[in-house]
Design a protein around this motif. Structure first.
Motif, PDB file in Angstrom:
ATOM      1  N   ILE A 340     -12.173 -33.396 -27.839  1.00 54.69           N
ATOM      2  CA  ILE A 340     -12.764 -34.410 -28.718  1.00 54.69           C
ATOM      3  C   ILE A 340     -13.716 -35.309 -27.926  1.00 54.69           C
ATOM      4  CG2 ILE A 340     -12.219 -36.447 -30.124  1.00 54.69           C
ATOM      5  CD1 ILE A 340      -9.608 -34.924 -30.932  1.00 54.69           C
ATOM      6  N   LEU A 341     -13.309 -35.698 -26.729  1.00 54.35           N
ATOM      7  CA  LEU A 341     -14.198 -36.508 -25.886  1.00 54.35           C
ATOM      8  C   LEU A 341     -15.486 -35.748 -25.560  1.00 54.35           C
ATOM      9  CD1 LEU A 341     -11.660 -38.077 -23.361  1.00 54.35           C
ATOM     10  CD2 LEU A 341     -12.594 -39.119 -25.430  1.00 54.35           C
ATOM     11  N   ASP A 342     -15.337 -34.471 -25.196  1.00 55.25           N
ATOM     12  CA  ASP A 342     -16.511 -33.655 -24.891  1.00 55.25           C
ATOM     13  C   ASP A 342     -17.424 -33.520 -26.106  1.00 55.25           C
ATOM     14  OD1 ASP A 342     -15.643 -33.186 -22.322  1.00 55.25           O
ATOM     15  OD2 ASP A 342     -14.910 -31.157 -22.708  1.00 55.25           O
ATOM     16  N   ALA A 343     -16.811 -33.345 -27.281  1.00 54.92           N
ATOM     17  CA  ALA A 343     -17.587 -33.063 -28.486  1.00 54.92           C
ATOM     18  C   ALA A 343     -18.570 -34.176 -28.818  1.00 54.92           C
ATOM     19  CB  ALA A 343     -16.645 -32.823 -29.664  1.00 54.92           C
ATOM     20  N   VAL A 344     -18.200 -35.416 -28.491  1.00 53.04           N
ATOM     21  CA  VAL A 344     -19.091 -36.543 -28.802  1.00 53.04           C
ATOM     22  C   VAL A 344     -19.788 -37.087 -27.563  1.00 53.04           C
ATOM     23  CG1 VAL A 344     -17.880 -37.180 -30.914  1.00 53.04           C
ATOM     24  CG2 VAL A 344     -17.143 -38.162 -28.743  1.00 53.04           C
ATOM     25  N   GLY A 345     -19.702 -36.334 -26.456  1.00 53.27           N
ATOM     26  CA  GLY A 345     -20.555 -36.640 -25.316  1.00 53.27           C
ATOM     27  C   GLY A 345     -19.959 -37.456 -24.200  1.00 53.27           C
ATOM     28  N   HIS A 346     -18.631 -37.492 -24.077  1.00 49.46           N
ATOM     29  CA  HIS A 346     -17.995 -38.278 -23.014  1.00 49.46           C
ATOM     30  C   HIS A 346     -17.244 -37.358 -22.060  1.00 49.46           C
ATOM     31  CE1 HIS A 346     -19.114 -42.108 -24.712  1.00 49.46           C
ATOM     32  NE2 HIS A 346     -18.766 -41.641 -25.887  1.00 49.46           N
ATOM     33  N   THR A 347     -17.842 -37.108 -20.913  1.00 48.31           N
ATOM     34  CA  THR A 347     -17.276 -36.178 -19.936  1.00 48.31           C
ATOM     35  C   THR A 347     -16.856 -36.867 -18.645  1.00 48.31           C
ATOM     36  OG1 THR A 347     -19.502 -35.695 -19.095  1.00 48.31           O
ATOM     37  CG2 THR A 347     -18.655 -34.262 -20.857  1.00 48.31           C
ATOM     38  N   GLU A 348     -16.855 -38.209 -18.630  1.00 49.91           N
ATOM     39  CA  GLU A 348     -16.557 -38.908 -17.381  1.00 49.91           C
ATOM     40  C   GLU A 348     -15.142 -38.615 -16.891  1.00 49.91           C
ATOM     41  OE1 GLU A 348     -17.086 -42.300 -20.484  1.00 49.91           O
ATOM     42  OE2 GLU A 348     -17.497 -40.151 -20.344  1.00 49.91           O
ATOM     43  N   PRO A 349     -14.979 -38.344 -15.599  1.00 50.94           N
ATOM     44  CA  PRO A 349     -13.668 -37.994 -15.036  1.00 50.94           C
ATOM     45  C   PRO A 349     -12.610 -39.067 -15.228  1.00 50.94           C
ATOM     46  CG  PRO A 349     -15.431 -37.447 -13.491  1.00 50.94           C
ATOM     47  CD  PRO A 349     -16.062 -38.227 -14.608  1.00 50.94           C
ATOM     48  N   SER A 350     -12.995 -40.326 -15.294  1.00 48.99           N
ATOM     49  CA  SER A 350     -12.006 -41.399 -15.416  1.00 48.99           C
ATOM     50  C   SER A 350     -11.205 -41.297 -16.709  1.00 48.99           C
ATOM     51  CB  SER A 350     -12.705 -42.764 -15.362  1.00 48.99           C
ATOM     52  OG  SER A 350     -13.610 -42.916 -16.443  1.00 48.99           O
ATOM     53  N   LEU A 351     -11.767 -40.655 -17.722  1.00 49.86           N
ATOM     54  CA  LEU A 351     -11.053 -40.492 -18.995  1.00 49.86           C
ATOM     55  C   LEU A 351     -10.081 -39.316 -18.977  1.00 49.86           C
ATOM     56  CD1 LEU A 351     -13.870 -41.157 -21.628  1.00 49.86           C
ATOM     57  CD2 LEU A 351     -11.901 -42.612 -21.098  1.00 49.86           C
TER      58      LEU A 351
END
Length: 485
Positions: A340-351
């Motif tokens: 879900i994070l990837d799908a909307v553009g959030h790939t940061e390792p901290s998440l």
């Protein structure tokens, strides 16, 4: 895996067994809209929930961690927003994150991370199923008669609720095209079907009832497995005491009818995407919180580790997702969090630090080697913790104080032959157990779960008080009458 940001609809049902979809091989159940979704996307053939019961499963799906990592153990210990969810993370980053329908979190008024919760269903009185806190000398469920009694044609509070959820989702999507936003939105649509009561709209019910439906697998009393965990569950949730062969047929027709009713509602939502022009810019993910025994082995409801219950359908479609593809690598609901994070553009390792999931984008692309996934259970109808590891072709189930189970799903996909006592599989059994230990210490987890349950039991007056409070059978839909048995 890098993917372009897109809007996302996550559609979740309740108690939909992967054995009850056409695209998963059912020759009986009609699910044309889900079959079409799978045909234009990717279907995961070995997907599992985190726990085969509503509240822990939904808490785990929200926060992206296994039950033993977060401590929402049972149906009296619901998600309260204390641990950040993917909803929280995305809302904090400026996305519109909206839920419509069943959440089964603790109560309205808590911050669960959504921008808006539309007609949510939460647990009753913020307490849920207190009887499930009793883990020894299990009480018999007085509401078990409802499974058989309500099986048949018609409408229930749940079918009316699902119609309203579907309507609200259609309205939300039509209004979404009017809103201006520079960030993708996520819409979580959570339908209740095919969760019992097994009352299905007549056009769906009679399609199945008028067939010569087969009896559930291993239904006859002489065929049923006698593993003590299953005996515990069947004695406490004594649904089958109220069944005869005619009632079984009504129940199976009701369940299958609800699966088709669910598919009808999903079709309305997907057609709205097309009609509004949102289809090309929106990915879709479909799954269920867990499955359903459907009368197999004389069991009804959930709470076991068989494929019917611990397995879930999982389908996704849209840009960056292979079309007409089937993935056999085991996946889990904890994998939805990074997807879900990837799908909307959030790939940061901290998440992702401290999270066990692997993005479904990566698994669908074949970038994930063989892996293990975990299912665990600490709730109602059980005296002991249950832990399932899927390891390649094998399914291993570990119980605290009870014999283990081992199934070879390649040669025995219906789980008819428990290999755990077969000496030829001793090395496999040991390897699977070591795989489990690499994920968690089951004895420590069991102690921790029971300590929390003892604490909640004391807070609610103790064993006799919660048994006297009674059994709901199922959580009432918003606005419905609350009636304990």
């Amino acid at each position: 895996m890098k993917t372009p940001a897109r809007n996302l609809i996550v559609i979740m049902s309740d108690e939909h067994s992967p054995k009850a979809l056409g695209c998963y091989g059912s020759e009986i159940v009609r699910t044309p809209n889900l079959d079409a979704l799978a045909a234009r996307g990717t279907r995961f053939s070995a997907a599992y929930c985190s726990s085969p019961v509503c509240i822990p499963a939904r808490a785990s799906f929200a926060v992206g961690k296994y039950i033993h990592q977060v401590g929402y153990w049972d149906n009296a210990d619901a998600y309260d927003g204390a641990i950040p969810s993917w909803h929280h993370h995305l809302r904090e980053r400026g996305h519109d994150v909206v839920s419509i329908g069943k959440l089964h979190f603790r109560k309205t008024g808590e911050d669960h991370g959504f921008s808006d919760e539309i007609i949510p269903m939460h647990i009753i009185e913020g307490k849920g199923d207190l009887m499930g806190l009793v883990r020894s000398e299990l009480p018999v469920r007085k509401g078990a008669y409802k499974m058989a009694r309500y099986a048949g044609p018609g409408e229930s509070q749940y079918t009316f609720y699902d119609r309203e959820i579907t309507a609200r989702a259609q309205v939300w999507l039509r209004e979404a095209v009017r809103r201006e936003s520079d960030k993708p939105w996520v819409l979580f649509v959570s339908l209740v079907a095919p969760h019992f009561p097994l009352t299905a709209p007549p056009e769906h019910y009679y399609h199945y009832y008028e067939q010569n439906l087969p009896m559930p697998k291993l239904y006859e009393k002489g065929e049923r497995p006698t593993h003590p965990y299953l005996v515990d569950y069947a004695r406490s949730f004594n649904y089958d005491d109220y069944f005869d062969r005619e009632t079984v047929k009504r129940a199976v027709a009701g369940y299958y009818g609800l699966c088709s009713f669910l598919d009808e509602n999903i079709g309305k939502i997907l057609r709205t995407l097309e009609e509004t022009g949102l289809a090309d810019s929106t990915r879709v993910m479909y799954t269920s919180d867990h499955g359903d025994n459907m009368g197999t082995r004389g069991l009804w409801g959930k709470s076991t580790m068989f494929e019917e219950t611990a397995g879930v359908p999982l389908i996704m479609a849209g840009e960056g997702i292979p079309r007409g593809h089937t993935v056999d690598t085991p996946v889990s609901h904890v994998d939805a969090y990074p997807f879900i994070l990837d799908a909307v553009g959030h790939t940061e390792p901290s998440l992702r630090e401290g999270y066990p999931g692997v993005s479904l984008f990566d698994t669908a692309a074949g970038a994930v080697p063989e892996r293990n996934v975990l299912v665990e259970y600490h709730g109602m109808g059980s005296t002991t913790g249950a832990f399932m590891i899927r390891h390649g072709r094998y399914k291993y189930v570990h119980y605290i104080g009870y014999p283990a189970q081992l199934f070879d799903l390649e040669t025995d996909p219906e789980e008819l032959n428990d290999l755990a006592s077969n000496g030829r599989y001793a090395a496999v059994l040991d390897e699977c157990h070591q795989r489990l230990l690499s994920v968690c210490d089951p004895d420590e987890v069991d102690r921790r779960a029971k300590a929390r349950q003892a604490e909640l039991l004391a807070q609610n007056g103790g064993r006799e008080a919660v048994i006297e409070r009674g059994d709901l059978g199922f959580t009432p839909a918003p606005g419905a009458v609350i009636a304990f048995d």
